[in-house]
Write a protein that holds these residues in place. Structure first.
Motif, PDB file in Angstrom:
ATOM      1  N   GLU A  42      51.357  31.928  19.205  1.00 45.09           N
ATOM      2  CA  GLU A  42      51.078  33.188  18.535  1.00 45.09           C
ATOM      3  C   GLU A  42      51.682  34.329  19.344  1.00 45.09           C
ATOM      4  O   GLU A  42      51.704  34.290  20.571  1.00 45.09           O
ATOM      5  CB  GLU A  42      49.569  33.414  18.414  1.00 45.09           C
ATOM      6  CG  GLU A  42      48.841  32.376  17.592  1.00 45.09           C
ATOM      7  CD  GLU A  42      47.340  32.637  17.597  1.00 45.09           C
ATOM      8  OE1 GLU A  42      46.916  33.674  18.142  1.00 45.09           O
ATOM      9  OE2 GLU A  42      46.611  31.797  17.058  1.00 45.09           O
ATOM     10  N   ARG A  43      52.142  35.347  18.665  1.00 43.86           N
ATOM     11  CA  ARG A  43      52.663  36.532  19.355  1.00 43.86           C
ATOM     12  C   ARG A  43      51.492  37.463  19.646  1.00 43.86           C
ATOM     13  O   ARG A  43      51.393  38.565  19.107  1.00 43.86           O
ATOM     14  CB  ARG A  43      53.711  37.224  18.489  1.00 43.86           C
ATOM     15  CG  ARG A  43      54.901  36.353  18.167  1.00 43.86           C
ATOM     16  CD  ARG A  43      55.830  36.216  19.356  1.00 43.86           C
ATOM     17  NE  ARG A  43      56.957  35.325  19.079  1.00 43.86           N
ATOM     18  CZ  ARG A  43      58.020  35.216  19.845  1.00 43.86           C
ATOM     19  NH1 ARG A  43      58.098  35.938  20.951  1.00 43.86           N
ATOM     20  NH2 ARG A  43      58.992  34.374  19.549  1.00 43.86           N
ATOM     21  N   SER A  44      50.615  37.011  20.514  1.00 43.06           N
ATOM     22  CA  SER A  44      49.408  37.768  20.818  1.00 43.06           C
ATOM     23  C   SER A  44      49.391  38.154  22.291  1.00 43.06           C
ATOM     24  O   SER A  44      50.071  37.533  23.126  1.00 43.06           O
ATOM     25  CB  SER A  44      48.154  36.941  20.504  1.00 43.06           C
ATOM     26  OG  SER A  44      48.073  35.822  21.368  1.00 43.06           O
ATOM     27  N   GLU A  47      48.159  35.189  24.479  1.00 45.44           N
ATOM     28  CA  GLU A  47      49.171  34.165  24.723  1.00 45.44           C
ATOM     29  C   GLU A  47      50.216  34.653  25.731  1.00 45.44           C
ATOM     30  O   GLU A  47      50.637  33.910  26.614  1.00 45.44           O
ATOM     31  CB  GLU A  47      49.855  33.787  23.407  1.00 45.44           C
ATOM     32  CG  GLU A  47      48.995  32.960  22.470  1.00 45.44           C
ATOM     33  CD  GLU A  47      49.297  31.473  22.582  1.00 45.44           C
ATOM     34  OE1 GLU A  47      49.767  31.040  23.662  1.00 45.44           O
ATOM     35  OE2 GLU A  47      49.058  30.763  21.609  1.00 45.44           O
ATOM     36  N   LEU A  48      50.620  35.906  25.598  1.00 45.61           N
ATOM     37  CA  LEU A  48      51.630  36.457  26.497  1.00 45.61           C
ATOM     38  C   LEU A  48      51.103  36.536  27.929  1.00 45.61           C
ATOM     39  O   LEU A  48      51.807  36.186  28.887  1.00 45.61           O
ATOM     40  CB  LEU A  48      52.055  37.842  26.010  1.00 45.61           C
ATOM     41  CG  LEU A  48      53.191  38.512  26.778  1.00 45.61           C
ATOM     42  CD1 LEU A  48      54.444  37.658  26.754  1.00 45.61           C
ATOM     43  CD2 LEU A  48      53.486  39.888  26.186  1.00 45.61           C
ATOM     44  N   GLY A  70      58.115  32.384  23.827  1.00 43.17           N
ATOM     45  CA  GLY A  70      58.304  31.920  22.459  1.00 43.17           C
ATOM     46  C   GLY A  70      59.496  31.011  22.263  1.00 43.17           C
ATOM     47  O   GLY A  70      59.734  30.549  21.143  1.00 43.17           O
TER      48      GLY A  70
END
Length: 207
Positions: A42-44, A47-48, A70
């Motif tokens: 997820e681009r959250s 997560e980052l 990613g």
């Protein structure tokens, strides 16, 4: 597979104690650390941040080049193809950062609110302040050239501040910190942070 970082071929033997979900994959003359995934991340923010935390853990054991968050491949065959295409470039960059750390110099910018002027006087004052700041930055770069193998400007993260990142050999970190602090004491109040993993010089890789 979600790709995290590239390291030297023997890196898998050096990071066995790291508690991460990663698996090392040796390919040609490199090791790629990857996490088995059935779906892209997820681009959250969570997560980052988790991704960054794992990279810092890896660096505490072995020099790595971070992958762009990613970056995924479908299988080991696709990973091998990616490594074959980029091996020379990645190996060269690994050599550049191995045994080095990053120090960041924070330089105050001229304060616009101080001028309190309008029209021509304000513009002249601003031009003078910018010229002084540029001269100070050039002087700092000349000082750092004695220590740094590479210097790069970073995007500002705070208003009224510019940043320079310095790639310096680990054994010279304290020397460069002292040199910057001595230089800043009689000037603009610049500060230095680090040492950090030299990720600003890793030329973030990936698709």
């Amino acid at each position: 597979m979600l790709l995290y970082a590239v390291a030297a071929a023997d890196a898998d033997s050096m990071v066995g104690a790291v508690e991460t979900p990663l698996e090392p994959h040796r390919s040609r003359g490199l090791t790629v650390f990857a996490e088995p995934r059935t779906q892209p991340p997820e681009r959250s923010t969570r997560e980052l941040l988790d991704f960054g935390r794992v990279l810092h853990q890896l660096w505490s054991y072995v020099p790595v080049l971070p992958m762009r968050f990613g970056t995924v491949v479908n299988d080991e065959d696709e990973l091998d193809q990616l490594v074959a295409e980029r091996e020379a470039e990645w190996t060269e960059r690994l050599c550049a950062v191995t045994g080095h750390s990053e120090c960041i110099v924070h330089l105050p910018l001229p304060d616009r609110a101080r001028s309190g002027r309008t029209g021509t006087d304000y513009l002249r004052r601003r031009a003078t302040e910018v010229k002084e700041h540029d001269a100070e930055t050039a002087e700092l770069r000349a000082l750092l050239a004695a220590y740094a193998s590479e210097i790069t400007p970073l995007r500002p993260v705070r208003p009224q501040e510019s940043r320079l990142s310095v790639l310096v050999a680990d054994e010279q970190v304290e020397d460069v910190r002292t040199a910057i602090e001595d230089w800043a004491a009689a000037r603009s109040g610049a500060t230095v942070t680090g040492p950090w993993p030299p990720f600003s010089f890793c030329q973030e890789i990936g698709e």
